[in-house]
Design a protein around this motif. Structure first.
Motif, short mmCIF file in Angstrom:
data_model
loop_
_atom_site.label_atom_id
_atom_site.label_comp_id
_atom_site.label_asym_id
_atom_site.label_seq_id
_atom_site.Cartn_x
_atom_site.Cartn_y
_atom_site.Cartn_z
N THR A 54 11.98 -7.36 1.76
CA THR A 54 12.39 -8.02 0.51
C THR A 54 12.39 -7.10 -0.70
N THR A 55 11.70 -5.96 -0.61
CA THR A 55 11.53 -5.09 -1.78
C THR A 55 11.75 -3.63 -1.38
N ALA A 56 12.42 -2.88 -2.26
CA ALA A 56 12.62 -1.44 -2.04
C ALA A 56 12.48 -0.72 -3.37
N TYR A 57 11.91 0.46 -3.33
CA TYR A 57 11.80 1.26 -4.55
C TYR A 57 11.52 2.72 -4.18
N LEU A 58 11.81 3.60 -5.13
CA LEU A 58 11.56 5.03 -4.96
C LEU A 58 10.14 5.33 -5.45
N ALA A 59 9.42 6.18 -4.70
CA ALA A 59 8.03 6.47 -5.04
C ALA A 59 7.67 7.87 -4.57
N TYR A 60 6.45 8.27 -4.87
CA TYR A 60 5.85 9.46 -4.25
C TYR A 60 4.86 8.99 -3.19
N TYR A 61 4.68 9.82 -2.18
CA TYR A 61 3.79 9.43 -1.09
C TYR A 61 2.66 10.44 -0.94
N LEU A 62 1.43 9.92 -0.89
CA LEU A 62 0.25 10.76 -0.73
C LEU A 62 -0.51 10.31 0.52
N PRO A 63 -0.45 11.07 1.60
CA PRO A 63 -1.19 10.71 2.81
C PRO A 63 -2.67 11.01 2.67
N GLU A 64 -3.46 10.55 3.61
CA GLU A 64 -4.89 10.78 3.56
C GLU A 64 -5.23 12.26 3.68
N SER A 65 -4.37 13.03 4.34
CA SER A 65 -4.65 14.44 4.56
C SER A 65 -4.57 15.30 3.30
N LYS A 66 -4.10 14.71 2.17
CA LYS A 66 -4.00 15.42 0.89
C LYS A 66 -3.22 16.73 1.03
N PRO A 67 -1.87 16.67 1.11
CA PRO A 67 -1.07 17.89 1.23
C PRO A 67 -1.07 18.68 -0.08
N GLN A 68 -0.38 19.81 -0.07
CA GLN A 68 -0.31 20.64 -1.26
C GLN A 68 0.69 20.11 -2.28
N ILE A 69 1.67 19.33 -1.83
CA ILE A 69 2.69 18.80 -2.73
C ILE A 69 2.92 17.32 -2.47
N LEU A 70 3.43 16.64 -3.50
CA LEU A 70 3.86 15.25 -3.39
C LEU A 70 5.38 15.23 -3.47
N THR A 71 6.01 14.57 -2.52
CA THR A 71 7.47 14.51 -2.48
C THR A 71 7.93 13.05 -2.52
N PRO A 72 9.17 12.80 -2.92
CA PRO A 72 9.64 11.41 -3.06
C PRO A 72 9.95 10.76 -1.72
N VAL A 73 9.76 9.45 -1.68
CA VAL A 73 10.08 8.65 -0.50
C VAL A 73 10.68 7.32 -0.97
N TRP A 74 11.44 6.71 -0.09
CA TRP A 74 11.87 5.33 -0.32
C TRP A 74 10.88 4.41 0.37
N ILE A 75 10.39 3.39 -0.36
CA ILE A 75 9.44 2.42 0.17
C ILE A 75 10.15 1.09 0.39
N PHE A 76 9.91 0.48 1.54
CA PHE A 76 10.46 -0.84 1.86
C PHE A 76 9.31 -1.76 2.25
N LYS A 77 9.20 -2.89 1.55
CA LYS A 77 8.09 -3.82 1.80
C LYS A 77 8.63 -5.20 2.18
N GLY A 78 7.81 -5.90 2.95
CA GLY A 78 8.18 -7.24 3.35
C GLY A 78 7.09 -7.89 4.16
N GLU A 79 7.48 -8.83 5.03
CA GLU A 79 6.52 -9.55 5.85
C GLU A 79 7.00 -9.61 7.29
N ALA A 80 6.05 -9.71 8.19
CA ALA A 80 6.34 -9.92 9.59
C ALA A 80 5.43 -11.04 10.08
N GLU A 81 5.96 -11.90 10.94
CA GLU A 81 5.15 -13.00 11.47
C GLU A 81 4.55 -12.59 12.81
#
Length: 323
Positions: free
Chosen positions: A279-306
């Motif tokens: 239902t929702t999409a937006y552009l963002a930066y992604y930071l994984p738990e491993s803490k990389p040296q750089i942050l790069t852009p990603v497209w995020i898609f959110k919704g629900e699953a039954e």
């Protein structure tokens, strides 16, 4: 036939066209050098390393997805710098929350060295780049939560500790305390409200399971939990991003990454999702738990699953760098 005088004058003037030609060439080269748009690096960065969940999604329903028509065509890369060491102000944090006993030293493979404080009704753990304060939860009445005063109280607490205050609007969720655990709830049935503040970089949110500030208040407006984990960054080169339509095509072809599932019962987290309703999409930066040296852009898609008759919130990510 030209005279000797005419030939002499011609020789003296013959260099003028050559000088004019050289001048024109130099002007052209200068114009080309400074009018040529700078090239945006697009391939010098490695693919995003997502914290991927193992569940496989069979199909995506995007009928209710609101299309994203406006978004930046280029965004800066952010390099992660050395974070402030919160252990240096651990005693300040402990004093603020009323801890008087000496701390216990901790060592964690991920978080590094830390300190733990305890009292009769609360606990505080401070690592190099994060801290969590937690009151021991008791039965508390449901309440009518006024959002803005709680946002202000969160900001005031961080300010008193000498830490950056949130600048974005928080994500809001509610929970209730049962005999066994804390489960999600509606606002009317909730004992607690959870405010989640995410960092903002170049007007884009940072999507992360760890880099965020969370505050939890009970029905009487008392702070019962505060978790702080942020990163320090420095902007770098710009990169071009893929379009919303291209990102959606990647997701629909099952080449996106499932990075989050939120269910009231962890037993519902499964290895198969029949259909995700996005239902929702937006552009963002992604930071994984491993803490990389750089942050790069990603497209995020959110919704629900039954899953097993219950709705579960799901989040997918697609690498947004145009390569």
């Amino acid at each position: 036939m030209p005279t000797l005088t005419q030939l002499s004058n011609f020789k003296r003037l013959a260099w003028i066209p050559a000088v004019i030609l050289v001048f024109i060439i130099l002007v052209g080269l200068i114009y080309y050098r400074y009018s040529k748009p700078p090239q945006t690096p697009t391939t010098s960065f490695p693919p995003v390393s997502f914290d991927v969940l193992p569940a496989i999604t069979s199909t995506f329903n995007t009928q209710n997805l609101v299309a994203v028509d406006t978004y930046p065509q280029t965004v800066p890369i952010y390099r992660i710098e050395n974070q402030r060491e919160l252990t240096q102000i651990a005693q300040t944090i402990a004093t603020y929350f009323g801890f008087e006993q000496k701390p216990t030293e901790l060592t964690d493979a991920t978080s590094g060295n830390g300190l733990a404080y305890t009292s009769n009704d609360a606990a505080l753990v401070v690592y190099e780049n994060t801290f969590t304060y937690q009151k021991y939860l008791k039965n508390t009445p449901t309440g009518t939560f006024e959002i803005q005063p709680l946002i202000n109280q969160t900001a005031a607490t961080l300010h008193q500790l000498g830490l950056p205050t949130p600048t974005d609007e928080p994500e809001i969720s509610y929970s209730k305390l049962t005999s066994e655990s804390i489960t999600s709830a509606s606002g009317q049935d909730a004992n607690f409200i959870n405010l989640t503040f995410r960092p903002i970089l170049s007007t884009l949110p940072v999507e992360s399971s760890t880099s965020k500030t969370e505050s939890v208040f009970d029905g009487q407006g008392h702070l019962v939990r505060l978790s702080y984990n942020q990163v320090d960054t420095q902007s770098g080169d710009n990169v071009s991003v893929i379009s919303y339509k291209d990102a959606l095509s990647v997701l629909s072809s099952k080449k996106g990454s499932l990075i989050s599932m939120q269910a009231s019962d962890e037993n519902l987290l499964t290895d198969k999702i029949a259909q995700a309703n996005i239902t929702t999409a937006y552009l963002a930066y992604y930071l994984p738990e491993s803490k990389p040296q750089i942050l790069t852009p990603v497209w995020i898609f959110k919704g629900e699953a039954e899953i097993s008759g219950e709705k579960t919130r799901v989040t997918y990510a697609v690498d947004a760098i145009k390569r």
